[in-house]
Design a protein around this motif. Structure first.
Motif, PDB file in Angstrom:
ATOM      1  N   ALA A 238      44.102  27.931 -46.202  1.00 19.96           N
ATOM      2  CA  ALA A 238      44.137  29.292 -45.666  1.00 19.96           C
ATOM      3  C   ALA A 238      45.241  29.443 -44.633  1.00 19.96           C
ATOM      4  O   ALA A 238      45.943  30.469 -44.592  1.00 19.96           O
ATOM      5  N   ASP A 239      45.426  28.445 -43.792  1.00 19.78           N
ATOM      6  CA  ASP A 239      46.477  28.494 -42.783  1.00 19.78           C
ATOM      7  C   ASP A 239      47.849  28.578 -43.441  1.00 19.78           C
ATOM      8  O   ASP A 239      48.701  29.392 -43.041  1.00 19.78           O
ATOM      9  N   LYS A 240      48.080  27.756 -44.440  1.00 18.41           N
ATOM     10  CA  LYS A 240      49.370  27.766 -45.136  1.00 18.41           C
ATOM     11  C   LYS A 240      49.569  29.078 -45.902  1.00 18.41           C
ATOM     12  O   LYS A 240      50.697  29.599 -45.991  1.00 18.41           O
ATOM     13  N   ALA A 241      48.490  29.615 -46.479  1.00 16.87           N
ATOM     14  CA  ALA A 241      48.598  30.871 -47.207  1.00 16.87           C
ATOM     15  C   ALA A 241      48.930  32.027 -46.267  1.00 16.87           C
ATOM     16  O   ALA A 241      49.733  32.914 -46.605  1.00 16.87           O
ATOM     17  N   ALA A 258      48.624  31.797 -52.161  1.00 15.36           N
ATOM     18  CA  ALA A 258      47.658  30.705 -52.315  1.00 15.36           C
ATOM     19  C   ALA A 258      48.274  29.553 -53.099  1.00 15.36           C
ATOM     20  O   ALA A 258      48.062  28.374 -52.771  1.00 15.36           O
ATOM     21  N   ARG A 259      49.047  29.879 -54.120  1.00 19.34           N
ATOM     22  CA  ARG A 259      49.686  28.826 -54.914  1.00 19.34           C
ATOM     23  C   ARG A 259      50.725  28.077 -54.098  1.00 19.34           C
ATOM     24  O   ARG A 259      50.879  26.857 -54.235  1.00 19.34           O
ATOM     25  N   ARG A 263      50.607  24.065 -53.469  1.00 20.41           N
ATOM     26  CA  ARG A 263      51.732  23.161 -53.755  1.00 20.41           C
ATOM     27  C   ARG A 263      52.123  22.375 -52.505  1.00 20.41           C
ATOM     28  O   ARG A 263      52.486  21.202 -52.579  1.00 20.41           O
ATOM     29  N   ASP A 264      52.044  23.028 -51.364  1.00 20.16           N
ATOM     30  CA  ASP A 264      52.449  22.382 -50.119  1.00 20.16           C
ATOM     31  C   ASP A 264      51.426  21.362 -49.630  1.00 20.16           C
ATOM     32  O   ASP A 264      51.753  20.466 -48.863  1.00 20.16           O
ATOM     33  N   ARG A 268      45.131  16.962 -54.543  1.00 17.86           N
ATOM     34  CA  ARG A 268      44.721  16.145 -55.692  1.00 17.86           C
ATOM     35  C   ARG A 268      45.422  14.799 -55.715  1.00 17.86           C
ATOM     36  O   ARG A 268      44.950  13.866 -56.312  1.00 17.86           O
ATOM     37  N   ALA A 269      46.602  14.732 -55.075  1.00 18.70           N
ATOM     38  CA  ALA A 269      47.369  13.489 -55.134  1.00 18.70           C
ATOM     39  C   ALA A 269      47.530  12.842 -53.764  1.00 18.70           C
ATOM     40  O   ALA A 269      48.323  11.946 -53.588  1.00 18.70           O
TER      41      ALA A 269
END
Length: 438
Positions: A238-241, A258-259, A263-264, A268-269
């Motif tokens: 949410a912060d990055k969005a 959101a995407r 990505r940032d 998952r990895a």
């Protein structure tokens, strides 16, 4: 950066626990009330289990804030320590005299103190964070401490906060007696999609936002899916969005924002450079100092009172044909048995303290090297030590920092660590305790 743009008075999705940002939806509020009742009733051990980032720390902080004034609180932030060290930590928090060579006397002093407090209508509550990291012997000490009573009343109330691994540990055959003493069980489930929407807007309002709901439904769905309902991940995304929306000059967080956040973040990895931080139950088998060629000319303090060892750069070390000194580590290998950290463990007085920064389970030499590169930018290399450990045949490492003549100095040093290091929940150890574990 985006506070004034959205009309906020403070960051809405900061990771530090703050009571004003406690979300009581998704049964969080009901769990807190039930937890308060369970703790103050003093009937036995209480257990709270939740995934990493599910909100256990926030719930623990809220419990601390809501406990009545008649409670004396002991907070153990990282219990990956020996049974005696847990006893000494509790005694220290209660301002009791103790001697690392006399744990039995420390237990007697603790029981006498608890009886006095009970007579004065005071209750002692021990909150154990990251309880899944406790070695079996320390879990057994928890059980013995929970047995302290005066007639029909428990003198010490224990609350265990841990990840799902705590359930696995308690399921072991040797833990049956402890399992039977846990009288209240609480589970923190991840937030459902509808709860994520409420959570986002609650945090925005708590931070001073007064406009219309600004997270688009499609963006919420993406955040809910990627975060898997874990509040820490929701906060990060949410912060990055919000930052992405601010960069666009908009006020609504869209799917595209959101995407960008996803990505940032790359949840998952994600691989922590020091691996999973847990208790190592195996034996400590090899001492190594942290002279891994992190930078040319860096030095390592192998033991208290010893001279620093000057290290060459990785290129120089690989090119040279001269033998590696016993107190130095070849930067291109971790297989050389070293005496430096072993001397530190054996020669430092047992009542001295050190800070256990982290344990690296099933970690490779490359992961260790990456961790040390990270630490070298924040800490004094001369005070860093590593012990290699084996756990079911897997190579693992334990990283320590410094040696201090008393607990007060060690605690002060631990509190002065950078936030990026303290997030790993370092814990104080006695050198005697480290030796016993080995």
């Amino acid at each position: 950066m985006y506070l004034s743009h959205f009309g906020l008075t403070e960051p809405p999705f900061k990771l530090t626990s703050h009571p004003d940002f406690f979300y009581d939806g998704a049964q969080r509020g009901a769990t807190l009330e039930a937890l308060l009742y369970a703790v103050t009733s003093g009937e036995g051990i209480v257990k709270v289990v939740g995934e990493v980032g599910s909100g256990k720390t926030m719930l623990c902080q809220m419990l601390i804030d809501r406990l009545p004034g008649s409670v004396d609180l002991v907070y153990l932030s990282n219990p990956a320590i020996s049974p005696d060290d847990i006893l000494f930590a509790i005694a220290d928090e209660l301002k009791l005299p103790w001697d690392t060579t006399r744990p039995i006397q420390a237990m007697k002093n603790l029981q006498a103190c608890l009886i006095d407090k009970y007579s004065a209508n005071r209750q002692v509550v021990v909150l154990v964070d990251e309880a899944h990291a406790m070695p079996p012997e320390s879990l057994e000490r928890v059980r013995l401490l929970s047995n302290l009573e005066n007639g029909h009343h428990k003198l010490l109330q224990m609350v265990l906060f841990g990840q799902p691994e705590l359930e696995q540990n308690l399921a072991l055959p040797g833990m049956r007696q402890l399992r039977e003493r846990i009288v209240h069980h609480f589970q923190l489930a991840p937030l459902a999609r509808k709860d994520v929407a409420d959570y986002l807007q609650f945090r925005m309002r708590a931070a001073g936002y007064k406009g219309p709901d600004n997270f688009a439904s499609a963006a919420i769905r993406l955040i809910a899916k990627e975060s898997e309902g874990l509040t820490r991940r929701i906060n990060i995304l949410a912060d990055k969005a919000l930052l992405a929306a601010f960069a666009d000059g908009g006020f609504q967080v869209t799917v595209r924002h959101a995407r960008q956040a996803i990505r940032d973040s790359g949840f998952r990895a994600v691989i922590l450079p020091w691996g999973r931080i847990v208790w190592i139950g195996g034996s400590l088998t090899l001492g190594v100092s942290l002279g891994l060629g992190l930078q040319a000319g860096s030095s390592v303090m192998p033991a208290s009172g010893s001279a620093p060892v000057q290290l060459t750069s990785p290129v120089e070390a690989v090119a040279t044909t001269s033998p590696v000194p016993k107190t130095a580590v070849a930067p291109h290998t971790l297989d050389v048995p070293l005496q430096a950290a072993t001397d530190w463990i054996l020669n430092t007085p047992p009542d001295f303290f050190t800070i256990q920064l982290m344990s690296m389970v099933n970690s490779s030499s490359d992961q260790l090297r990456s961790t040390l590169m990270h630490l070298s930018r924040q800490l004094d290399l001369r005070q860093l030590y590593v012990l290699q450990a084996t756990l079911q045949g897997r190579p693992s490492y334990v990283v320590y920092y410094g040696a201090y003549a008393n607990r007060a100095d060690a605690l002060q040093a631990m509190m002065a660590l950078p936030d990026s290091v303290r997030v790993g929940r370092p814990v104080l150890r006695t050198l005697g305790g480290v030796r016993r574990d080995g």
